[in-house]
Design a protein around this motif. Sequence first.
Motif, mmCIF file in Angstrom:
data_model
loop_
_atom_site.group_PDB
_atom_site.id
_atom_site.type_symbol
_atom_site.label_atom_id
_atom_site.label_comp_id
_atom_site.label_asym_id
_atom_site.label_seq_id
_atom_site.Cartn_x
_atom_site.Cartn_y
_atom_site.Cartn_z
ATOM 1 N N VAL A 186 0.834 -1.204 0.000
ATOM 2 C CA VAL A 186 0.000 0.000 0.000
ATOM 3 C C VAL A 186 0.867 1.253 0.000
ATOM 4 O O VAL A 186 0.532 2.259 -0.625
ATOM 5 C CB VAL A 186 -0.966 -0.008 1.196
ATOM 6 C CG1 VAL A 186 -1.757 1.298 1.272
ATOM 7 C CG2 VAL A 186 -1.924 -1.185 1.100
ATOM 8 N N SER A 187 2.013 1.189 0.674
ATOM 9 C CA SER A 187 2.905 2.356 0.731
ATOM 10 C C SER A 187 3.476 2.718 -0.640
ATOM 11 O O SER A 187 3.969 3.832 -0.833
ATOM 12 C CB SER A 187 4.048 2.106 1.720
ATOM 13 O OG SER A 187 5.006 1.205 1.180
ATOM 14 N N ARG A 188 3.430 1.782 -1.581
ATOM 15 C CA ARG A 188 3.946 2.061 -2.928
ATOM 16 C C ARG A 188 2.942 2.851 -3.776
ATOM 17 O O ARG A 188 3.277 3.268 -4.884
ATOM 18 C CB ARG A 188 4.292 0.747 -3.644
ATOM 19 C CG ARG A 188 5.224 -0.192 -2.881
ATOM 20 C CD ARG A 188 6.560 0.447 -2.592
ATOM 21 N NE ARG A 188 7.419 -0.435 -1.829
ATOM 22 C CZ ARG A 188 8.334 -1.240 -2.360
ATOM 23 N NH1 ARG A 188 8.489 -1.277 -3.667
ATOM 24 N NH2 ARG A 188 9.084 -2.005 -1.590
ATOM 25 N N VAL A 189 1.716 3.004 -3.270
ATOM 26 C CA VAL A 189 0.707 3.781 -3.988
ATOM 27 C C VAL A 189 0.843 5.250 -3.591
ATOM 28 O O VAL A 189 0.657 5.608 -2.430
ATOM 29 C CB VAL A 189 -0.714 3.268 -3.671
ATOM 30 C CG1 VAL A 189 -1.765 4.114 -4.401
ATOM 31 C CG2 VAL A 189 -0.848 1.796 -4.055
ATOM 32 N N ARG A 190 1.180 6.078 -4.560
ATOM 33 C CA ARG A 190 1.299 7.524 -4.274
ATOM 34 C C ARG A 190 -0.068 8.182 -4.272
ATOM 35 O O ARG A 190 -0.382 8.979 -3.398
ATOM 36 C CB ARG A 190 2.212 8.184 -5.307
ATOM 37 C CG ARG A 190 2.425 9.682 -5.089
ATOM 38 C CD ARG A 190 3.714 10.151 -5.755
ATOM 39 N NE ARG A 190 3.729 9.896 -7.179
ATOM 40 C CZ ARG A 190 3.228 10.722 -8.109
ATOM 41 N NH1 ARG A 190 2.669 11.866 -7.738
ATOM 42 N NH2 ARG A 190 3.295 10.422 -9.387
ATOM 43 N N ARG A 191 -0.891 7.845 -5.265
ATOM 44 C CA ARG A 191 -2.269 8.322 -5.325
ATOM 45 C C ARG A 191 -3.117 7.236 -5.972
ATOM 46 O O ARG A 191 -2.720 6.660 -6.991
ATOM 47 C CB ARG A 191 -2.398 9.614 -6.146
ATOM 48 C CG ARG A 191 -1.759 10.843 -5.539
ATOM 49 C CD ARG A 191 -1.968 12.067 -6.439
ATOM 50 N NE ARG A 191 -3.373 12.395 -6.614
ATOM 51 C CZ ARG A 191 -3.957 12.607 -7.801
ATOM 52 N NH1 ARG A 191 -3.253 12.510 -8.918
ATOM 53 N NH2 ARG A 191 -5.230 12.908 -7.876
ATOM 54 N N GLY A 192 -4.253 6.940 -5.342
ATOM 55 C CA GLY A 192 -5.127 5.943 -5.924
ATOM 56 C C GLY A 192 -5.637 4.970 -4.891
ATOM 57 O O GLY A 192 -5.951 5.355 -3.763
ATOM 58 N N CYS A 193 -5.701 3.696 -5.257
ATOM 59 C CA CYS A 193 -6.284 2.681 -4.386
ATOM 60 C C CYS A 193 -5.449 1.411 -4.397
ATOM 61 O O CYS A 193 -4.701 1.139 -5.353
ATOM 62 C CB CYS A 193 -7.709 2.334 -4.837
ATOM 63 S SG CYS A 193 -8.895 3.680 -4.621
ATOM 64 N N ALA A 194 -5.585 0.639 -3.340
ATOM 65 C CA ALA A 194 -4.974 -0.688 -3.242
ATOM 66 C C ALA A 194 -6.057 -1.653 -2.807
ATOM 67 O O ALA A 194 -6.734 -1.424 -1.795
ATOM 68 C CB ALA A 194 -3.814 -0.685 -2.254
ATOM 69 N N LEU A 195 -6.226 -2.735 -3.560
ATOM 70 C CA LEU A 195 -7.306 -3.691 -3.310
ATOM 71 C C LEU A 195 -6.728 -5.072 -3.036
ATOM 72 O O LEU A 195 -5.974 -5.612 -3.851
ATOM 73 C CB LEU A 195 -8.240 -3.759 -4.525
ATOM 74 C CG LEU A 195 -9.311 -4.854 -4.498
ATOM 75 C CD1 LEU A 195 -10.332 -4.579 -3.401
ATOM 76 C CD2 LEU A 195 -10.004 -4.955 -5.867
ATOM 77 N N ALA A 196 -7.090 -5.646 -1.897
ATOM 78 C CA ALA A 196 -6.762 -7.037 -1.588
ATOM 79 C C ALA A 196 -8.046 -7.857 -1.654
ATOM 80 O O ALA A 196 -9.050 -7.497 -1.029
ATOM 81 C CB ALA A 196 -6.139 -7.153 -0.197
ATOM 82 N N VAL A 197 -8.008 -8.926 -2.422
ATOM 83 C CA VAL A 197 -9.139 -9.853 -2.530
ATOM 84 C C VAL A 197 -8.644 -11.202 -2.044
ATOM 85 O O VAL A 197 -7.719 -11.776 -2.625
ATOM 86 C CB VAL A 197 -9.645 -9.957 -3.980
ATOM 87 C CG1 VAL A 197 -10.816 -10.940 -4.056
ATOM 88 C CG2 VAL A 197 -10.043 -8.592 -4.524
ATOM 89 N N ASP A 198 -9.252 -11.711 -0.972
ATOM 90 C CA ASP A 198 -8.743 -12.958 -0.409
ATOM 91 C C ASP A 198 -9.773 -13.581 0.505
ATOM 92 O O ASP A 198 -10.712 -12.926 0.958
ATOM 93 C CB ASP A 198 -7.454 -12.708 0.394
ATOM 94 C CG ASP A 198 -6.341 -13.643 -0.029
ATOM 95 O OD1 ASP A 198 -6.603 -14.856 -0.131
ATOM 96 O OD2 ASP A 198 -5.217 -13.160 -0.252
ATOM 97 N N TYR A 199 -9.576 -14.864 0.785
ATOM 98 C CA TYR A 199 -10.389 -15.482 1.821
ATOM 99 C C TYR A 199 -9.738 -15.201 3.163
ATOM 100 O O TYR A 199 -8.513 -15.180 3.289
ATOM 101 C CB TYR A 199 -10.592 -16.974 1.590
ATOM 102 C CG TYR A 199 -9.416 -17.768 1.097
ATOM 103 C CD1 TYR A 199 -8.485 -18.293 1.988
ATOM 104 C CD2 TYR A 199 -9.250 -18.016 -0.261
ATOM 105 C CE1 TYR A 199 -7.413 -19.043 1.538
ATOM 106 C CE2 TYR A 199 -8.172 -18.768 -0.718
ATOM 107 C CZ TYR A 199 -7.266 -19.281 0.180
ATOM 108 O OH TYR A 199 -6.209 -20.023 -0.268
ATOM 109 N N GLY A 200 -10.566 -14.933 4.162
ATOM 110 C CA GLY A 200 -10.008 -14.516 5.444
ATOM 111 C C GLY A 200 -11.037 -14.566 6.557
ATOM 112 O O GLY A 200 -12.130 -15.110 6.409
#
Length: 318
Positions: A186-200
């Motif tokens: 997530v820290s590598r995103v300067r502007r925008g979104c980060a999406l994790a899709v997983d079972y949990g």
Amino acid sequence: MAEGLYGPTGFFTDAASGPSQHFRTSAHASALFAGAVVRLVERVDAALGHPKAFDLVDVGAGRGELLATVRAMLPEDLARRARLTAVEVAPRPSRLEEEIAWVREVPDGIVGLLIATEWLDNVPLDVADLDDHGRLRKVLVDPATGDESLGEAVDAADLFWLRRWWPSAGRVEIGWPRDTAWADAVSRVRRGCALAVDYGHLRDERPAWGTLTGFRDGRQVAPVPDGSCDVTAHVAMDSIAAAAGTPYEMTRQREALKALGIDGARPPLDLARSDPAAYLRRLSAAGEAAELLEPAGLGGHWWLLHTVGVDGRGSMLL
């Protein structure tokens, strides 16, 4: 686990067989999933004011199947601006389009969307269990036989994480390496979104005996870390969400995909009489959508979406 998955002869580094030959993710199940990703990309692009270059980074990209399908679906304007990057430890597939970059590490300065579909469940972690004296000790596995034994006691960092995120007694999966991996991504995103899709799972619903298991040839097998099978454990979603330290929203895949235009509705029977071919196409799509939305299957996956440097927006998913 790290050696069995990512070592020289690891499950994910073997160029001869891709993960899709052993298990089925949403990206493999249907192009409808890629279509939903495209609609999310359009929302993020609009929130960013349509930047000159839009980054789409797929972490744990397999053989690049999702990016290749998304690329074919992007609207013309976005296709011109999109920079597609697959992050994967395996060698680059020979048939992958040249327009899709292939790297081993998440790039810095992302402006756009980072997506990780069933990546975090394969970030290696330690498992611990109680010994006869009630002390938590790390579980060791013999890669040759799969036999388990108890090793050293868990350390202070493990205990710190467990007390906050997995306080119940019994067999536990120590998830702070996933927190670190996701926070770094997530820290590598300067502007925008980060999406994790997983079972949990969440703190109040941690499984008493853990979730560590293996998959080979589409079947669940013993999680022996010898490189012959996938070794995976469900993700502590609330823990990784907190670790990233940015605003987020979290929902189940079923709700997220419906909000992105996938409903699984069967086509009307009248269409079968007026246009049988179109009816069959839509019926097939409804079947694929049903698999993606099934609450006991792929539809039960979690979607965790972080926003970075995007102000004044409501929900991106719902």
